[in-house]
Design a protein around this motif. Sequence first.
Motif, short mmCIF file in Angstrom:
data_model
loop_
_atom_site.label_atom_id
_atom_site.label_comp_id
_atom_site.label_asym_id
_atom_site.label_seq_id
_atom_site.Cartn_x
_atom_site.Cartn_y
_atom_site.Cartn_z
N THR A 1 0.83 -1.20 0.00
CA THR A 1 0.00 0.00 0.00
C THR A 1 0.87 1.26 0.00
OG1 THR A 1 -0.17 -0.11 2.42
CG2 THR A 1 -1.95 -1.12 1.15
N ASP B 1 1.14 3.77 1.82
CA ASP B 1 1.68 4.22 3.10
C ASP B 1 2.72 3.26 3.68
OD1 ASP B 1 0.06 2.12 3.80
OD2 ASP B 1 -1.27 3.27 5.11
N ALA C 1 2.35 0.45 4.87
CA ALA C 1 1.86 -0.20 6.09
C ALA C 1 1.42 -1.64 5.88
CB ALA C 1 0.69 0.60 6.68
N TRP C 2 0.95 -1.96 4.66
CA TRP C 2 0.37 -3.28 4.42
C TRP C 2 0.88 -3.89 3.13
CZ3 TRP C 2 -2.52 -4.72 8.51
CH2 TRP C 2 -3.03 -3.71 9.32
N ASP D 1 0.78 -7.12 8.08
CA ASP D 1 1.06 -5.86 8.78
C ASP D 1 2.57 -5.68 8.77
OD1 ASP D 1 1.58 -3.84 10.64
OD2 ASP D 1 -0.09 -4.41 11.92
N LYS E 1 4.37 -3.37 9.99
CA LYS E 1 4.95 -2.79 11.21
C LYS E 1 5.17 -3.87 12.27
CE LYS E 1 2.94 1.80 10.46
NZ LYS E 1 2.02 2.85 10.98
N GLY F 1 -8.80 -1.56 3.51
CA GLY F 1 -8.78 -0.82 4.76
C GLY F 1 -7.60 -1.24 5.60
N PRO F 2 -7.44 -0.67 6.80
CA PRO F 2 -6.35 -1.09 7.69
C PRO F 2 -6.58 -2.51 8.21
CG PRO F 2 -7.80 0.49 8.78
CD PRO F 2 -8.25 0.43 7.36
N GLY F 3 -5.99 -3.47 7.51
CA GLY F 3 -6.17 -4.87 7.88
C GLY F 3 -7.45 -5.48 7.38
N THR F 4 -8.11 -4.85 6.40
CA THR F 4 -9.38 -5.37 5.88
C THR F 4 -9.40 -5.36 4.36
OG1 THR F 4 -10.50 -3.22 5.88
CG2 THR F 4 -10.63 -4.53 7.90
#
Length: 383
Positions: free
Chosen positions: A226, A228, A230-231, A254, A256, A312-315
Amino acid sequence: MGRRLIAVVALLCLCPAVADARLAISGNDGKQVLPGDQDAVMPDSISVIDLATSPPKIVGQVQVPAAMIGPPEAVVVSRDDSFAIVTAAQKYNPADPLHPLDDDKVSVIDLSDPAKPRVLQTMASGAGASGIAMNRAQNLVLVAAKMQDAIIIFRLAGKKLTPAGRLGLGKGAAPTDVVFAPDGRHAYAVAWGVTKIMELRVDGARLALTGRDVATGKSPYGAAVTPDSAWLINTNVGGALQGEDRTGTLTMVDLKSHRQALSVAVGRTPEHVTLSPDGKYAALVLANGAATTKSDPKYGQLTGILKVFAVGPGTLTEVAHADSCHWAQGATFSPDGKLILQQCAAEREILVYRFDGQSLVQDEDATLKLEARPGAIATGVSR
């Protein structure tokens, strides 16, 4: 304040403009033949597709080594559309045309004139050269060499590749893809053979394993990160890690915490996952067990499927899907995110879908016809 504003403007001028991106590059395999059509062998090529016209159209083509066997991440395009780089994991086998040989080629194509693309360089990388990645600075290129269990490193300057080493991933890793995090400080190898995403530290042109690997699923194939950083989202052709169900999965890692955050069963043979330029959506190509030749009695029973997920964040939430074609391969969003192009190797076509965030509708009048089988595709904002 004046000096600060001038500095900001100068910095923006140095950054490639995403809005200028308008080309998609399709890698086409001319040697991938099936029983009965050995005489149909033709040169491999890339096709240049202009996405600024409506509907999109093919404006140029040039012969260059390419392959559809392997993940559709075998092409990268510069963010200003001035050049592309393509790998070839296989080459023609004159002794047995039905069984191509492993290849190691990586080629640079000049796109200064999209109607007349030119091959600037073709050189060896590593056997089974598959997924390819280029960092945002466009000075470093990585190639996943599946047959050598390694990532091959190249410096890039002036549209020219220079070998800069290799990183071994361990016996049996069999990497199919590699992708940079947008910040350029890490890259991630998709290790098909050991069911892992392997994190790599990037220091100039040097790579090192961090040891922070994540097991995702059986036979992981391709990946995207992604915007950012992040994923990481990846396909697992063989299914989830546990159990006997071979239904393919999409996994979110994830980056991080270095853990698997989500695993979703999506269907048979998830061939390719690619993100929209803004990172809000992921398009997934499913081969879906569809036949590859019209002579197959099952040809009319199944087709591939194109699915789109909201990220989404983790979705991952499915928002649209549509039937596609046979021997479905790669896909890419247009730079504005409103179109999705999807490759069909059996039909030798690229389908065009219109996407509005909720629905996915094929524009049948926009289908692009090709001579060879398309197997990899990208734009300047695909990765």
